[in-house]
Design an enzyme around this catalytic site. Structure first.
Site, PDB file in Angstrom:
ATOM      1  N   GLU A   8      -6.026   2.118  -2.573  1.00 35.81           N
ATOM      2  CA  GLU A   8      -5.106   1.008  -2.815  1.00 35.81           C
ATOM      3  C   GLU A   8      -5.561   0.261  -4.056  1.00 35.81           C
ATOM      4  O   GLU A   8      -6.666   0.451  -4.557  1.00 35.81           O
ATOM      5  CB  GLU A   8      -5.096   0.052  -1.621  1.00 35.81           C
ATOM      6  CG  GLU A   8      -6.459  -0.559  -1.318  1.00 35.81           C
ATOM      7  CD  GLU A   8      -6.444  -1.425  -0.079  1.00 35.81           C
ATOM      8  OE1 GLU A   8      -5.440  -2.122   0.129  1.00 35.81           O
ATOM      9  OE2 GLU A   8      -7.436  -1.416   0.670  1.00 35.81           O
ATOM     10  N   GLU A  31      -9.296   0.811  -5.551  1.00 31.32           N
ATOM     11  CA  GLU A  31     -10.246   1.287  -4.553  1.00 31.32           C
ATOM     12  C   GLU A  31     -10.076   2.782  -4.321  1.00 31.32           C
ATOM     13  O   GLU A  31      -8.956   3.285  -4.214  1.00 31.32           O
ATOM     14  CB  GLU A  31     -10.060   0.519  -3.244  1.00 31.32           C
ATOM     15  CG  GLU A  31     -10.271  -0.984  -3.405  1.00 31.32           C
ATOM     16  CD  GLU A  31     -10.448  -1.695  -2.084  1.00 31.32           C
ATOM     17  OE1 GLU A  31     -10.307  -1.040  -1.028  1.00 31.32           O
ATOM     18  OE2 GLU A  31     -10.734  -2.902  -2.106  1.00 31.32           O
ATOM     19  N   PHE A  54     -21.330  -8.670  16.757  1.00 28.85           N
ATOM     20  CA  PHE A  54     -20.779  -9.321  15.562  1.00 28.85           C
ATOM     21  C   PHE A  54     -19.536 -10.154  15.860  1.00 28.85           C
ATOM     22  O   PHE A  54     -18.675 -10.308  15.004  1.00 28.85           O
ATOM     23  CB  PHE A  54     -20.466  -8.289  14.475  1.00 28.85           C
ATOM     24  CG  PHE A  54     -21.662  -7.505  14.017  1.00 28.85           C
ATOM     25  CD1 PHE A  54     -22.503  -8.010  13.048  1.00 28.85           C
ATOM     26  CD2 PHE A  54     -21.960  -6.274  14.571  1.00 28.85           C
ATOM     27  CE1 PHE A  54     -23.609  -7.301  12.642  1.00 28.85           C
ATOM     28  CE2 PHE A  54     -23.068  -5.547  14.166  1.00 28.85           C
ATOM     29  CZ  PHE A  54     -23.902  -6.058  13.195  1.00 28.85           C
ATOM     30  N   ASN A  90     -14.159  -2.136   9.156  1.00 33.84           N
ATOM     31  CA  ASN A  90     -13.438  -2.035   7.886  1.00 33.84           C
ATOM     32  C   ASN A  90     -13.602  -3.278   7.019  1.00 33.84           C
ATOM     33  O   ASN A  90     -12.877  -3.454   6.039  1.00 33.84           O
ATOM     34  CB  ASN A  90     -11.947  -1.756   8.111  1.00 33.84           C
ATOM     35  CG  ASN A  90     -11.722  -0.504   8.930  1.00 33.84           C
ATOM     36  OD1 ASN A  90     -12.232   0.560   8.588  1.00 33.84           O
ATOM     37  ND2 ASN A  90     -10.985  -0.618  10.028  1.00 33.84           N
ATOM     38  N   LYS A 137       0.810  -1.219   0.000  1.00 32.46           N
ATOM     39  CA  LYS A 137       0.000   0.000   0.000  1.00 32.46           C
ATOM     40  C   LYS A 137       0.845   1.272   0.000  1.00 32.46           C
ATOM     41  O   LYS A 137       0.450   2.294  -0.560  1.00 32.46           O
ATOM     42  CB  LYS A 137      -0.955  -0.020   1.190  1.00 32.46           C
ATOM     43  CG  LYS A 137      -2.000  -1.126   1.090  1.00 32.46           C
ATOM     44  CD  LYS A 137      -2.919  -1.129   2.297  1.00 32.46           C
ATOM     45  CE  LYS A 137      -4.001  -2.192   2.149  1.00 32.46           C
ATOM     46  NZ  LYS A 137      -3.454  -3.542   2.048  1.00 32.46           N
ATOM     47  N   GLU A 191      -2.658   7.148   7.424  1.00 31.01           N
ATOM     48  CA  GLU A 191      -3.162   8.168   6.515  1.00 31.01           C
ATOM     49  C   GLU A 191      -4.361   8.865   7.143  1.00 31.01           C
ATOM     50  O   GLU A 191      -4.957   8.366   8.102  1.00 31.01           O
ATOM     51  CB  GLU A 191      -3.559   7.553   5.171  1.00 31.01           C
ATOM     52  CG  GLU A 191      -4.711   6.575   5.262  1.00 31.01           C
ATOM     53  CD  GLU A 191      -4.978   5.868   3.944  1.00 31.01           C
ATOM     54  OE1 GLU A 191      -4.150   5.982   3.040  1.00 31.01           O
ATOM     55  OE2 GLU A 191      -6.027   5.205   3.837  1.00 31.01           O
ATOM     56  N   ASN A 203      -5.972  -3.683  -5.252  1.00 29.87           N
ATOM     57  CA  ASN A 203      -5.938  -5.099  -4.901  1.00 29.87           C
ATOM     58  C   ASN A 203      -5.594  -5.896  -6.148  1.00 29.87           C
ATOM     59  O   ASN A 203      -6.369  -5.930  -7.112  1.00 29.87           O
ATOM     60  CB  ASN A 203      -7.284  -5.544  -4.334  1.00 29.87           C
ATOM     61  CG  ASN A 203      -7.525  -4.944  -2.968  1.00 29.87           C
ATOM     62  OD1 ASN A 203      -6.722  -5.107  -2.055  1.00 29.87           O
ATOM     63  ND2 ASN A 203      -8.616  -4.223  -2.818  1.00 29.87           N
TER      64      ASN A 203
END
Length: 665
Positions: free
Chosen positions: A288, A275, A348, A235, A116, A200, A290
């Site tokens: 980034e 993305e 979750f 995320n 990244k 970031e 992928n």
């Protein structure tokens, strides 16, 4: 074209690749760990090779073991799926050295884009808009705090080699930056064998929108439009759709052209995803790239009609793309819901165990709708603690977004899963949420709409009445059956009552039911609803028509009624005679046990760290212990001030749900 390929992966993506390879007439080889000996992908493949113990770092991400499986089977090419070795440059180089094709991008592109930090520098050099941040490597938590302060909170702490939400934390202050750095580094090392971290700026109110690209070895690069991936938890994407309800044609084209330019700049071939984070004014910033197939690729396939796995295989075999950019139109709307083995009622947290019942909705493909279910499990199979908790990816397509959402609602209601905790209720709740229906979503959607966690759904009155009518009609059928089996009555239907009280969701509806050959009419005080169904007692899924509208419910039995699950709600529905309902009001309610003096393990997992000692005084919000499950670290915190009286678990201990970790005085 290849005659045999090996899939260096497991679960639903391995099954997905096998399906396309089989259609193309290509033989497949599966690899499996001890935990996956009886897995679905092993059963589906033409051959299967055992590669080691259950932990991924002893099997699926050990390059030498995969290479040995290739030599053993004579596979000509390898599809890596996603995760594991899919973005590992050394793996791609090892395949090249062995003369085996990698069904993915060149090792140089993986090196450039898979990291990244490097990818952001290259994107900036290519003129792609990037998020402000610190692209150098960060050695420790103190430096992470200093850099975060310079960038300005909030910040995103991310693993350089990360993906799938692992190794990512948002920090809003120094304490969270310090804690987030340590957790991200630990997760990154565990999941990817690479603990490098960068930081970031976190863009508030963002949308996560990604562009699917596809490039061949003959200089052709295209984008297959976008996917909206803003419904995220920790995320981790939960619901995706294509196209995005937010983009206009000009923004879509600009993002697509930038994505292709970046791919060309690094000599990219195969399928990949660029993305972007997009703000409320449609300004977009590169996040980034992928360098692999994405989990959510089915929604792109559904709106374009292109099999991405097939194109990846053909590109790896040296074939050119059979279409150009102008050929790629958007047809209809597609939605993907990720079914996870996690308990939404426990924040979750992961759930493991045996799938005692697993009945997906029937797959279909017509001009009006498509229902597709990509899965890697089966009824009776085990959900392991060692891997990602995904059970299936349920996808629907329709000519427009509203119809695609309707199709998804019905498919979710018809999806039967028992034996483990799962997020079906939450997925259904999102489909019915006004913000989602309006397309008014950001990556903060779940945090904003469910700040206290998911507590289930309160059904609106009109749907509640339809459920009540359905329940009394089902109860009547069950009563007739009981009378028939007992042999107590000759004319069973004549002796089943017509007056009932249906109690559900805190309300009681006195009703009268009148049946005929085709169904029943249920009369409320101010309305009458017609119920038609072929449901019979014992069936775990009921499909009914109530007042002309379809109602699909999962059905369980409780005394004097049913446990009904639909549209994200779980309802205890009691159907009683008027006198029994009157007496039921006098019954005391059983209170749950008091567990406030215990720290209980919220999910099956491994104790990574105990932060306190016996005798310590702890404050509300203080970290007490860290438990790892399915490669995600979960920090357990004190809910109130207290003193640690006893610690019952040590680092390395394997715990079950509700095991006592520590006790408080």
């Amino acid at each position: 074209m290849f005659k045999k390929i090996l899939i260096a992966n497991r679960g639903e993506i391995a099954c997905r690749v096998i399906k396309t390879a089989r259609r193309m007439g290509i033989a497949t080889v599966a690899v499996y760990s001890d935990a996956d000996r009886n897995a679905l992908h092993v059963r589906m493949a033409d051959e299967a090779v055992h590669i080691g113990p259950a932990p991924a770092n002893q099997s699926y991400i050990v390059i030498d073991r995969i290479m040995e499986a290739i030599r053993q089977t004579g596979a000509e090419a390898v599809h890596p799926g996603y995760g594991f070795l899919s973005e590992n440059m050394k793996f791609a180089q090892a395949l090249e050295a062995e003369g085996v094709a990698f069904i993915g991008p060149p090792a140089t592109a993986i090196e450039a884009m898979g990291d990244k930090i490097t990818s952001k520098k290259l994107a900036a050099e290519a003129g792609v808009s990037t998020v402000p941040g610190y692209m150098g490597l960060i050695p420790d938590a103190d430096e992470a705090v200093r850099i975060s302060g310079q960038i300005g909170y909030p910040v995103m702490i991310k693993a350089s080699a990360g993906g799938g939400g692992k190794g990512m934390r948002i920090a809003w202050n120094d304490d969270e930056a310090r804690e987030g750095f340590d957790s991200s580094r630990n997760e990154a090392a565990s999941s990817f064998g690479d603990d490098r971290i960068f930081i970031e700026k976190f863009v508030t109110q963002p949308r996560h929108i990604e562009i699917q690209v596809l490039a061949d070895q003959h200089g052709n690069t295209v984008y297959l439009h976008e996917r909206e991936c803003s419904i995220q938890r920790r995320n981790q994407k939960v619901i995706e759709e294509a196209p995005s309800p937010f983009l206009d044609p000009a923004t879509r084209r600009a993002m697509g052209e930038q994505a292709c330019a970046l791919a060309r700049a690094v000599g990219y071939t195969s399928a990949g995803t660029v993305e972007f984070i997009v703000d409320g004014n449609r300004n977009f910033y590169f996040l980034e790239m992928n360098t692999r197939l994405q989990v959510e690729h089915p929604v792109t396939e559904l709106i374009t009609g292109i099999d991405l796995v097939e194109q990846m295989i053909r590109v790896a075999a040296g074939q050119p793309l059979p279409f150009a950019q102008q050929d790629l139109k958007i047809n209809g709307w597609a939605i993907e819901s990720r079914l996870y083995a996690e308990d939404p009622y426990r924040n979750f947290l992961p759930s493991i165990g045996r799938l005692t019942r697993y009945r997906p909705p029937i797959e279909e493909a017509t001009e009006a709708r498509v229902v597709r279910n990509d899965t890697g499990v089966y009824e009776g199979g085990e959900i392991s603690m060692y891997y990602d908790p995904m059970i299936a990816k349920l996808c629907t397509w329709a000519p427009d977004r509203k119809a695609a959402i309707t199709a998804m609602r019905e498919a979710l209601d018809g999806f039967e899963v028992e034996g483990i905790g799962h997020n079906l209720p939450f997925l259904s709740a999102v489909m019915d949420h006004p913000r989602f229906a309006a397309g008014d979503i950001t990556t903060a959607f779940i945090a904003e709409e469910y700040p206290e966690g998911f507590q289930g759904v309160t059904l609106p009155d009109d749907l509640l009445r339809r459920v009540a009518a359905a329940a009394v009609a089902m109860h009547r059928v069950a009563e007739i059956r009981r009378a028939r089996i007992s042999g107590r009555m000759d004319n069973h239907e004549r002796h089943v009552g017509t007056d009932w009280v249906v109690s559900l969701q805190g309300q009681a509806f006195p009703v009268t039911i009148a049946a005929d050959r085709d169904g029943a009419t249920v009369r409320f005080a101010d309305a009458a609803l017609r119920v038609e169904s072929d449901w019979t007692p014992g069936q775990p899924l009921a499909r009914l028509s109530v007042d002309g509208q379809a109602v699909v419910m999962k059905v369980g039995k409780i005394p004097s009624g049913f446990l009904l699950r639909l549209r994200g709600a779980e309802l205890k529905v009691h159907v009683r005679t008027p006198r029994a309902a009157e007496l039921a009001q006098l019954m005391p309610e059983k209170l749950p046990p008091d567990t406030s003096k215990f720290l209980l393990c919220p999910m099956p997992g491994l104790v990574v760290k105990i932060n306190v000692a016996e005798g310590d005084e702890v404050q509300e919000g203080q970290a007490l212990a860290t438990v790892e499950a399915m490669k995600m670290e979960n920090i357990l915190r004190a809910t109130r001030k207290g003193v640690v009286a006893r610690i019952n678990a040590a680092p390395g201990a394997s715990l079950k749900v509700d095991d006592v970790i520590m006790e408080f005085a």
